[in-house]
Design a protein around this motif. Structure first.
Motif, PDB file in Angstrom:
ATOM      1  N   UNK A  93       4.137  -2.334 -21.310  1.00  0.00           N
ATOM      2  CA  UNK A  93       5.477  -2.897 -21.509  1.00  0.00           C
ATOM      3  C   UNK A  93       6.507  -2.134 -20.671  1.00  0.00           C
ATOM      4  N   UNK A  94       6.370  -0.811 -20.644  1.00  0.00           N
ATOM      5  CA  UNK A  94       7.273   0.028 -19.840  1.00  0.00           C
ATOM      6  C   UNK A  94       7.113  -0.297 -18.350  1.00  0.00           C
ATOM      7  N   UNK A  95       5.842  -0.459 -17.931  1.00  0.00           N
ATOM      8  CA  UNK A  95       5.554  -0.789 -16.520  1.00  0.00           C
ATOM      9  C   UNK A  95       6.171  -2.132 -16.137  1.00  0.00           C
ATOM     10  N   UNK A  96       6.001  -3.129 -17.025  1.00  0.00           N
ATOM     11  CA  UNK A  96       6.521  -4.480 -16.755  1.00  0.00           C
ATOM     12  C   UNK A  96       8.045  -4.438 -16.611  1.00  0.00           C
ATOM     13  N   UNK A  97       8.702  -3.704 -17.511  1.00  0.00           N
ATOM     14  CA  UNK A  97      10.170  -3.592 -17.441  1.00  0.00           C
ATOM     15  C   UNK A  97      10.601  -2.962 -16.117  1.00  0.00           C
ATOM     16  N   UNK A  98       9.914  -1.865 -15.752  1.00  0.00           N
ATOM     17  CA  UNK A  98      10.290  -1.131 -14.536  1.00  0.00           C
ATOM     18  C   UNK A  98      10.067  -1.984 -13.287  1.00  0.00           C
ATOM     19  N   UNK A 121       8.801  -6.660   2.265  1.00  0.00           N
ATOM     20  CA  UNK A 121       7.355  -6.688   1.986  1.00  0.00           C
ATOM     21  C   UNK A 121       6.794  -5.273   1.843  1.00  0.00           C
ATOM     22  N   UNK A 122       7.218  -4.407   2.727  1.00  0.00           N
ATOM     23  CA  UNK A 122       6.746  -3.019   2.705  1.00  0.00           C
ATOM     24  C   UNK A 122       7.112  -2.335   1.389  1.00  0.00           C
ATOM     25  N   UNK A 123       8.388  -2.493   0.973  1.00  0.00           N
ATOM     26  CA  UNK A 123       8.853  -1.856  -0.263  1.00  0.00           C
ATOM     27  C   UNK A 123       8.280  -2.528  -1.505  1.00  0.00           C
ATOM     28  N   UNK A 124       8.021  -3.827  -1.408  1.00  0.00           N
ATOM     29  CA  UNK A 124       7.392  -4.555  -2.527  1.00  0.00           C
ATOM     30  C   UNK A 124       6.027  -3.936  -2.843  1.00  0.00           C
ATOM     31  N   UNK A 125       5.262  -3.684  -1.785  1.00  0.00           N
ATOM     32  CA  UNK A 125       3.933  -3.093  -1.961  1.00  0.00           C
ATOM     33  C   UNK A 125       4.030  -1.653  -2.470  1.00  0.00           C
ATOM     34  N   UNK A 128       4.650  -1.750  -6.103  1.00  0.00           N
ATOM     35  CA  UNK A 128       3.390  -2.065  -6.791  1.00  0.00           C
ATOM     36  C   UNK A 128       2.488  -0.833  -6.861  1.00  0.00           C
ATOM     37  N   UNK A 129       2.603   0.019  -5.841  1.00  0.00           N
ATOM     38  CA  UNK A 129       1.786   1.239  -5.794  1.00  0.00           C
ATOM     39  C   UNK A 129       2.387   2.412  -6.547  1.00  0.00           C
ATOM     40  N   UNK A 130       3.445   2.166  -7.346  1.00  0.00           N
ATOM     41  CA  UNK A 130       4.034   3.198  -8.217  1.00  0.00           C
ATOM     42  C   UNK A 130       4.692   4.332  -7.423  1.00  0.00           C
ATOM     43  N   UNK A 131       5.300   3.993  -6.288  1.00  0.00           N
ATOM     44  CA  UNK A 131       5.966   5.010  -5.462  1.00  0.00           C
ATOM     45  C   UNK A 131       7.342   5.353  -6.038  1.00  0.00           C
ATOM     46  N   UNK A 132       8.039   4.325  -6.533  1.00  0.00           N
ATOM     47  CA  UNK A 132       9.389   4.544  -7.049  1.00  0.00           C
ATOM     48  C   UNK A 132       9.390   4.548  -8.577  1.00  0.00           C
ATOM     49  N   UNK A 133       9.915   5.621  -9.163  1.00  0.00           N
ATOM     50  CA  UNK A 133       9.866   5.726 -10.632  1.00  0.00           C
ATOM     51  C   UNK A 133      11.017   4.988 -11.306  1.00  0.00           C
ATOM     52  N   UNK A 134      12.109   4.738 -10.554  1.00  0.00           N
ATOM     53  CA  UNK A 134      13.222   3.979 -11.126  1.00  0.00           C
ATOM     54  C   UNK A 134      14.046   3.339 -10.008  1.00  0.00           C
ATOM     55  N   UNK A 140      17.797   4.919  -3.028  1.00  0.00           N
ATOM     56  CA  UNK A 140      17.866   6.066  -2.109  1.00  0.00           C
ATOM     57  C   UNK A 140      16.940   5.856  -0.914  1.00  0.00           C
ATOM     58  N   UNK A 141      15.719   5.368  -1.213  1.00  0.00           N
ATOM     59  CA  UNK A 141      14.739   5.110  -0.145  1.00  0.00           C
ATOM     60  C   UNK A 141      15.264   4.054   0.825  1.00  0.00           C
ATOM     61  N   UNK A 142      15.865   2.998   0.283  1.00  0.00           N
ATOM     62  CA  UNK A 142      16.405   1.911   1.128  1.00  0.00           C
ATOM     63  C   UNK A 142      17.499   2.454   2.050  1.00  0.00           C
ATOM     64  N   UNK A 143      18.417   3.260   1.469  1.00  0.00           N
ATOM     65  CA  UNK A 143      19.513   3.820   2.271  1.00  0.00           C
ATOM     66  C   UNK A 143      18.981   4.759   3.361  1.00  0.00           C
TER      67      UNK A 143
END
Length: 205
Positions: A93-98, A121-125, A128-134, A140-143
């Motif tokens: 449930x926590x994963x789905x919300x995040x 597409x790159x950031x979407x993957x 999915x790979x649990x790179x960003x915790x929030x 920050x990564x996008x900027x």
């Protein structure tokens, strides 16, 4: 004391409740005692001399007070917990919300043209790979990526400008060299012509 049993019974039937919930104004007892028909009782109800009491219900005060305390962190120790951690708040449930929050942000940025489809597409993957915790780390990564891209573009533009400048310079030099050669050729041609003319002239005796 005047008996108001009949009036109470009639009022209970009119108001569709039990006799215990019927309240009659003690200051207006003579007027209520004179009412001996449904119509008269209905008029008294309309005037507010007879009222239907609220049902007795469980008070929510204690529950609200406990809820306020729980929000502060009280009454939530190990002794108050029933069920395992996974049962109380499933990790899925926590994963789905995040993941929904992150994907919503990516979609919003793509529609606003802040990122292109390749970055999306790159950031979407990566999400999915649990790179960003929030959400904050993703932003920050996008900027950071945008800053790197803009820097690379700036360098590319500088190189392109330098390249164009060198090309213009080379063309200029080439034109200058061509002009110089043409001039030399013309001078050489005129000299050869003069020599030929000198040879052709007859020598006077």
């Amino acid at each position: 004391m005047v008996s108001l049993k009949v009036q109470a019974r009639l009022a209970a039937k009119v108001m569709k409740c039990g006799r215990g919930r019927v309240w009659m104004d003690p200051n207006e007892t003579p007027d209520i005692a004179n009412a001996n028909s449904r119509r008269q009782v209905e008029k008294l109800i309309k005037d507010g001399l007879i009222i239907r009491r609220e049902k007795n219900s469980t008070s929510r005060f204690r529950w609200r007070r406990t809820l306020v305390a729980k929000r502060k962190g009280r009454h939530t120790g190990t002794g108050k917990r029933k069920g395992t951690r996974e049962a109380r708040m499933p990790s899925k449930e926590l994963w789905v919300r995040r993941i929904r929050v992150l994907r919503r942000l990516l979609k919003k940025y793509r529609e606003a043209k802040k990122i292109d489809k390749h970055a999306y597409h790159s950031m979407y993957l990566k999400c999915k790979g649990n790179v960003f915790k929030n959400k904050r780390t993703l932003m920050e990564h996008i900027h950071k990526e945008k800053a790197i891209q803009s820097r690379e573009k700036e360098l590319q533009d500088q190189l392109e400008a330098k390249k164009n400048k060198n090309i213009v310079k080379r063309e200029k030099l080439q034109k200058k060299e061509t002009k110089r050669r043409e001039k030399e050729r013309a001078e050489r041609g005129s000299t050869v012509k003069k020599e030929a003319d000198t040879k052709k002239k007859p020598v006077k005796k």
